[in-house]
Design an enzyme around this catalytic site. Structure first.
Site: not given
Ligand code: 4NP
Length: 155
Positions: A8, A11, A13-15, A123
């Site tokens: 994702c 790294n 939340c989703r992945s 997201d």
């Molecule tokens: P993820 O969510 O891609 O599902 O892990 C996010 C976590 C952090 C950020 C963006 C998306 N960030 O911009 O820090």
């Protein structure tokens, strides 16, 4: 051995949610010896950080085990190490391709492209909705495992 990398943006939340949901499914089916499963992000924004509280809460709620995951950025070398590199949404796929270069061996997929209703996984970092994220990821992981069952000799 099937090597799967979920990807994702951050790294956190989703992945990691997909990593542990998929590990749980594979364990329950008795296939854990046939898999190496990991996750990474396309950005270095969260590098070194643990799993987001929303993902941890959801995994706990579903009794899915997880360990001391530390966020890491996807590397070009990951392309050779894994058989499947699975993004959550179109923008992940574009970012994955920027890092790994051309997908010569057709290893890059979007998770819900394995489902009957192909779509992005939003997201939760922005939406705050980890329930929808979990449902989407669960659906994708079930359908991905079914795809592997049909196409690989898992037992
Ligand atoms: P993820 O969510 O891609 O599902 O892990 C996010 C976590 C952090 C950020 C963006 C998306 N960030 O911009 O820090």
């Amino acid at each position: 051995m099937v090597k799967v990398l979920f990807v994702c943006l951050g790294n956190i939340c989703r992945s990691p949610m997909a990593e542990y949901v998929f590990k749980d499914l594979v364990n329950k089916e008795g296939f854990s010896n046939n898999f190496y499963i990991d996750s990474a992000g396309t950005s270095n924004e969260e590098e070194g950080n643990g799993i987001h509280y929303g993902t941890r809460k959801k995994l706990n709620e579903k009794n899915i085990e997880f360990d001391n995951h530390v966020a890491r950025k996807l590397k070009k070398e990951d392309y050779n190490k894994f058989d499947f590199i699975i993004g959550m949404e179109d923008s992940n796929i574009r970012n994955i391709n920027k890092i790994i270069g051309e997908d010569r061996e057709n290893k890059v997929y979007r998770l819900l492209d394995f489902s009957d209703n192909p779509r992005d996984i939003a997201d939760p970092w922005y939406t705050g909705n980890f329930d929808i994220t979990y449902d989407d990821i669960y659906e994708g992981c079930i359908d991905f495992l079914e795809y592997l069952r049909k196409n690989y000799d898992l037992i």
